[in-house]
Design a protein around this motif. Structure first.
Motif, PDB file in Angstrom:
ATOM      1  N   THR A  74       0.790  -1.227   0.000  1.00 46.68           N
ATOM      2  CA  THR A  74       0.000   0.000   0.000  1.00 46.68           C
ATOM      3  C   THR A  74       0.822   1.276   0.000  1.00 46.68           C
ATOM      4  O   THR A  74       0.288   2.346  -0.312  1.00 46.68           O
ATOM      5  N   MET A 109      -4.353  -5.562  -2.080  1.00 46.65           N
ATOM      6  CA  MET A 109      -4.272  -5.460  -3.544  1.00 46.65           C
ATOM      7  C   MET A 109      -5.036  -6.633  -4.139  1.00 46.65           C
ATOM      8  O   MET A 109      -5.027  -7.737  -3.595  1.00 46.65           O
ATOM      9  N   CYS A 258     -11.840   7.165  -2.104  1.00 47.82           N
ATOM     10  CA  CYS A 258     -11.640   5.866  -2.743  1.00 47.82           C
ATOM     11  C   CYS A 258     -12.803   5.601  -3.696  1.00 47.82           C
ATOM     12  O   CYS A 258     -13.829   6.278  -3.658  1.00 47.82           O
ATOM     13  N   ALA A 272     -11.642   1.045  -3.240  1.00 46.75           N
ATOM     14  CA  ALA A 272     -10.220   1.029  -3.583  1.00 46.75           C
ATOM     15  C   ALA A 272      -9.673   2.431  -3.775  1.00 46.75           C
ATOM     16  O   ALA A 272     -10.294   3.269  -4.436  1.00 46.75           O
ATOM     17  N   THR A 273      -8.502   2.669  -3.206  1.00 49.33           N
ATOM     18  CA  THR A 273      -7.834   3.961  -3.392  1.00 49.33           C
ATOM     19  C   THR A 273      -7.442   4.157  -4.846  1.00 49.33           C
ATOM     20  O   THR A 273      -7.529   5.253  -5.388  1.00 49.33           O
ATOM     21  N   ASN A 274      -6.995   3.067  -5.476  1.00 52.98           N
ATOM     22  CA  ASN A 274      -6.630   3.080  -6.898  1.00 52.98           C
ATOM     23  C   ASN A 274      -7.390   1.978  -7.620  1.00 52.98           C
ATOM     24  O   ASN A 274      -7.572   0.883  -7.084  1.00 52.98           O
ATOM     25  N   GLY A 276      -6.935   0.160 -11.392  1.00 55.57           N
ATOM     26  CA  GLY A 276      -6.132   0.097 -12.603  1.00 55.57           C
ATOM     27  C   GLY A 276      -6.777  -0.798 -13.637  1.00 55.57           C
ATOM     28  O   GLY A 276      -7.139  -1.937 -13.327  1.00 55.57           O
ATOM     29  N   ILE A 305      -4.904   4.390 -15.011  1.00 57.85           N
ATOM     30  CA  ILE A 305      -4.904   4.388 -13.548  1.00 57.85           C
ATOM     31  C   ILE A 305      -5.896   5.442 -13.069  1.00 57.85           C
ATOM     32  O   ILE A 305      -5.830   6.607 -13.468  1.00 57.85           O
ATOM     33  N   ARG A 307      -7.341   7.406  -9.785  1.00 63.92           N
ATOM     34  CA  ARG A 307      -7.035   7.786  -8.409  1.00 63.92           C
ATOM     35  C   ARG A 307      -7.471   9.226  -8.208  1.00 63.92           C
ATOM     36  O   ARG A 307      -7.485  10.031  -9.150  1.00 63.92           O
ATOM     37  N   LEU A 336       0.916   5.214  -7.978  1.00 61.51           N
ATOM     38  CA  LEU A 336      -0.334   4.919  -7.294  1.00 61.51           C
ATOM     39  C   LEU A 336      -0.418   5.792  -6.049  1.00 61.51           C
ATOM     40  O   LEU A 336       0.607   6.212  -5.512  1.00 61.51           O
ATOM     41  N   THR A 340      -5.139   1.004  -0.904  1.00 59.20           N
ATOM     42  CA  THR A 340      -5.473  -0.254  -1.557  1.00 59.20           C
ATOM     43  C   THR A 340      -5.620  -0.064  -3.066  1.00 59.20           C
ATOM     44  O   THR A 340      -6.002   1.019  -3.534  1.00 59.20           O
ATOM     45  N   THR A 341      -5.326  -1.134  -3.825  1.00 62.26           N
ATOM     46  CA  THR A 341      -5.378  -1.052  -5.286  1.00 62.26           C
ATOM     47  C   THR A 341      -6.115  -2.266  -5.833  1.00 62.26           C
ATOM     48  O   THR A 341      -5.909  -3.396  -5.379  1.00 62.26           O
TER      49      THR A 341
END
Length: 358
Positions: A74, A109, A258, A272-274, A276, A305, A307, A336, A340-341
């Motif tokens: 993270t 992740m 998020c 999720a923060t990111n 992809g 991506i 975010r 990132l 979390t992704t």
């Protein structure tokens, strides 16, 4: 005669009184000044201890402040001490399994990619800092998930697998935790229909997971989007996994910072923060009677991506035995945001889109 005698007696007495008074006044002023100077002396505390002065207790030895390092998955600060352990767990994404998802909200992740029939599966990656009590439902291995897990995790959890998946995990550096050989680490919930009822008990495998050999965060992280990196407003994101049952949408929550995940119009526990989106060629394995799939996660391809409510378009890049990295078309690295992704692998049959308000 009497006056002269009086003067002879009085004058000396008066003189003595005047001199005595002057000397007394001078001495009094001198004492005051000396007293004042004593108070101002820098060594007063060391030489003088007033009766009402309470001496402070000596400082206790409280040790060193805690040392912090970045979490491997993270990029967030974590107190250093125990070496972080990472485990990858295969999760069932079939419609009959989603209602029973357990522990997934604590994954740091996630990689989502289609398996046979176009039904996606999840490779969820957990840190030893925050293992949930149970994780599941656990499903079988696929070789491309093993390939993505190997440079990140120390152990791979699954329930059997395809011939290609089993061969890949047996030949990998990962600790192989297969339900068929390690059933003590799992439990089945008999109130749920098979095969969607198998759950991992993470605490039972903690000793089997080797500490990570990585000393720094595995991905490039940055709190802010670097100046000069082109981005677009993108609070809404849709991913169509070929059928409406697997349609996924994301909406950015500015308060939580998020992207909230929705699937089949139902809100999940994942924010999720990111996010992809990786465009990767996917094809059917020739001669496989069950319609299993293959994909090439080595090389490069298009990626976006998401975010901070923004979309940054570019490319994914990956060498063998390495994690994914992301760059713009001109070669600038795309970081990132710490947190979390969730990566979604999209092939030629799937589509994704994003939009801005209005």
């Amino acid at each position: 005669m009497h006056l002269r005698a009086f003067l002879l007696v009085f004058v000396p007495i008066a003189f003595v009184l005047v001199v005595t008074g002057v000397l007394g006044y001078w001495w009094e002023q001198h004492e005051k000044e000396a007293s004042h100077k004593t108070i101002l002396l820098s060594d007063f505390i060391g030489k003088t201890t007033p009766k009402n002065l309470i001496s402070p207790p000596p400082l206790r030895d409280v040790g060193e402040p805690p040392a912090f390092e970045k979490s491997l998955l993270t990029g967030l600060p974590r107190i250093s001490g125990e070496v972080e352990k990472i485990v990858g767990v295969m999760i069932d994404e079939a419609p009959g399994a989603r209602a029973h998802h357990t522990g997934i909200e604590k994954a740091r992740m996630v990689f989502e990619a289609p398996a046979e029939g176009g039904i996606p599966r999840l490779l969820t990656l957990f840190s030893s800092e925050d293992f949930p009590e149970k994780i599941g439902p656990v499903r079988s291995a696929r070789h491309y998930f093993v390939q993505m897990a190997e440079p990140i995790a120390g152990a791979y959890v699954h329930a059997g697998g395809s011939p290609q998946g089993l061969e890949e995990v047996y030949n990998s550096s990962l600790i192989n935790i297969d339900e068929g050989f390690n059933d003590k680490h799992f439990e089945r919930d008999n109130t749920i229909a098979r095969p969607h009822n198998l759950f991992l008990l993470p605490e039972t495998i903690s000793e089997e997971i080797p500490p990570s050999s990585h000393e720094e965060a595995l991905f490039l992280f940055s709190e802010d989007i670097p100046t000069g990196l082109s981005s677009e407003d993108a609070p809404f994101l849709d991913v169509d996994f070929s059928t409406t049952q697997h349609h996924v949408s994301w909406q950015y929550d500015a308060e939580k910072k998020c992207y909230q995940r929705k699937q089949s119009m139902e809100t999940s526990d994942i924010c999720a923060t990111n996010v992809g989106i990786l465009i990767i060629p996917i094809w059917s394995i020739e001669g496989d009677k069950k319609g299993r799939l293959d994909m090439n996660t080595i090389g490069s391809g298009f990626a976006t991506i998401f975010r901070d409510g923004k979309a940054i378009s570019g490319k994914w890049n990956r060498n063998k035995d390495e994690v994914f990295s992301f760059t713009t078309e001109s070669g600038e690295e795309i970081p990132l945001k710490p947190g979390t992704t969730f990566f979604q692998i999209v092939g030629s049959k799937e589509k994704f889109s994003f939009s801005s308000p209005g």
